[in-house]
Structures are given as structure tokens and as C-alpha cells.
Design a protein around this motif. Structure first.
Motif, short mmCIF file in Angstrom:
data_model
loop_
_atom_site.label_atom_id
_atom_site.label_comp_id
_atom_site.label_asym_id
_atom_site.label_seq_id
_atom_site.Cartn_x
_atom_site.Cartn_y
_atom_site.Cartn_z
N LYS A 76 0.84 -1.20 0.00
CA LYS A 76 0.00 0.00 0.00
C LYS A 76 0.87 1.25 0.00
CE LYS A 76 -4.08 -1.88 2.30
NZ LYS A 76 -4.91 -1.87 3.52
N ASP A 79 2.39 1.69 -3.44
CA ASP A 79 1.38 2.16 -4.40
C ASP A 79 1.08 3.65 -4.21
OD1 ASP A 79 1.24 -0.38 -5.46
OD2 ASP A 79 -0.62 -0.93 -4.44
N LYS A 80 1.03 4.10 -2.94
CA LYS A 80 0.81 5.53 -2.69
C LYS A 80 1.96 6.36 -3.24
CE LYS A 80 -1.90 5.25 1.58
NZ LYS A 80 -1.87 5.53 3.04
N GLU A 81 3.19 5.88 -3.03
CA GLU A 81 4.36 6.61 -3.51
C GLU A 81 4.38 6.66 -5.04
OE1 GLU A 81 9.16 6.13 -3.24
OE2 GLU A 81 7.99 5.57 -1.47
N LYS A 82 4.05 5.56 -5.70
CA LYS A 82 4.00 5.54 -7.17
C LYS A 82 2.95 6.51 -7.69
CE LYS A 82 5.64 0.84 -8.07
NZ LYS A 82 5.25 -0.50 -8.57
N SER A 83 1.80 6.51 -7.02
CA SER A 83 0.72 7.40 -7.43
C SER A 83 1.15 8.87 -7.29
CB SER A 83 -0.53 7.13 -6.59
OG SER A 83 -1.55 8.04 -6.90
N ALA A 84 1.83 9.18 -6.20
CA ALA A 84 2.30 10.55 -5.98
C ALA A 84 3.32 10.94 -7.04
CB ALA A 84 2.90 10.68 -4.58
N ARG A 85 4.21 10.03 -7.40
CA ARG A 85 5.21 10.32 -8.45
C ARG A 85 4.53 10.56 -9.80
NH1 ARG A 85 9.78 5.76 -7.23
NH2 ARG A 85 10.50 6.61 -5.25
N LYS A 86 3.52 9.75 -10.12
CA LYS A 86 2.81 9.93 -11.39
C LYS A 86 2.15 11.30 -11.44
CE LYS A 86 1.75 5.12 -12.54
NZ LYS A 86 0.68 4.13 -12.70
N LYS A 87 1.52 11.69 -10.33
CA LYS A 87 0.86 13.00 -10.28
C LYS A 87 1.88 14.11 -10.46
CE LYS A 87 -2.98 11.54 -7.36
NZ LYS A 87 -3.57 11.58 -6.00
N GLU A 88 3.04 13.95 -9.79
CA GLU A 88 4.08 14.98 -9.90
C GLU A 88 4.60 15.08 -11.33
OE1 GLU A 88 8.42 16.07 -7.91
OE2 GLU A 88 7.25 14.40 -7.12
#
Length: 105
Positions: A76, A79-88
């Protein structure tokens, strides 16, 4: 599940449906004369059971369950870190595109 039964003077351990004879030792019999002249015979039987394998299996099961819980938490977080990187990245791409457009005008 562990269950013990006695059959024909033998102690049988039933472990997950499998029957295993437990080695036992019978102590010296005691003979005594009871009331009304009855003869009493008594003996003590002891059995030693090695539960090391069962305890180790239980410990492995508990350890594996704990590792699975930790892996789920870690997944989890990843996944949160990957999502934050994608948004950035998306923010920078859109920002660079808008900035380039504005500079070109």
C-alpha cells in the motif's frame, strides 16, 4: 488438532487424522488388599511426547501470516508513492507544456 485415545493399553495420538502410537512406560504395579478382601492392582503409565515439530509448524504459520500482513502494508505504501510520483510527473509535463505554449505566443 491433537487428540489422545487409549486402545488395548496403548496410547494413540491422533494428529490431523493420522494415528501415531505414543511410546509409553508402565511403572511398577502396586498390589494392595482392600476392604472385604478385594485385591487392588494399580500402576502408573507415563508417556513422553515430542511436540517440537508441531510447535515449529505453528511458529512458521504465525510468522508467515505476520509477513503477509507486513507485505500488504508495504505494498500500500509503495502504491501511494508511485501514485504521488505519477501525479508529480503529470504536473511537470502539463506545466512545461503550458509554459512552452505561453512563451511561444
Amino acid at each position: 488438532m491433537l487428540q489422545f485415545v487409549e486402545r488395548e493399553g496403548k496410547i494413540i495420538a491422533i494428529i490431523d487424522g493420522k494415528e501415531v502410537e505414543v511410546p509409553n512406560q508402565t511403572g511398577q504395579s502396586e498390589v494392595s488388599l482392600g476392604e472385604n478382601g478385594e485385591l487392588r492392582l494399580s500402576s502408573v503409565t507415563t508417556a513422553r511426547i515430542d511436540v517440537t515439530d508441531m510447535a515449529n509448524a505453528q511458529a512458521r504459520l504465525i510468522a508467515n501470516q505476520e509477513l503477509e500482513k507486513q507485505a500488504a502494508v508495504y505494498k500500500k505504501e509503495i502504491d501511494k508513492e508511485k501514485s504521488a510520483r505519477k501525479k508529480e510527473r503529470l504536473f511537470w509535463i502539463v506545466g512545461a507544456g503550458v509554459g512552452g505554449y505561453l512563451l511561444a505566443r
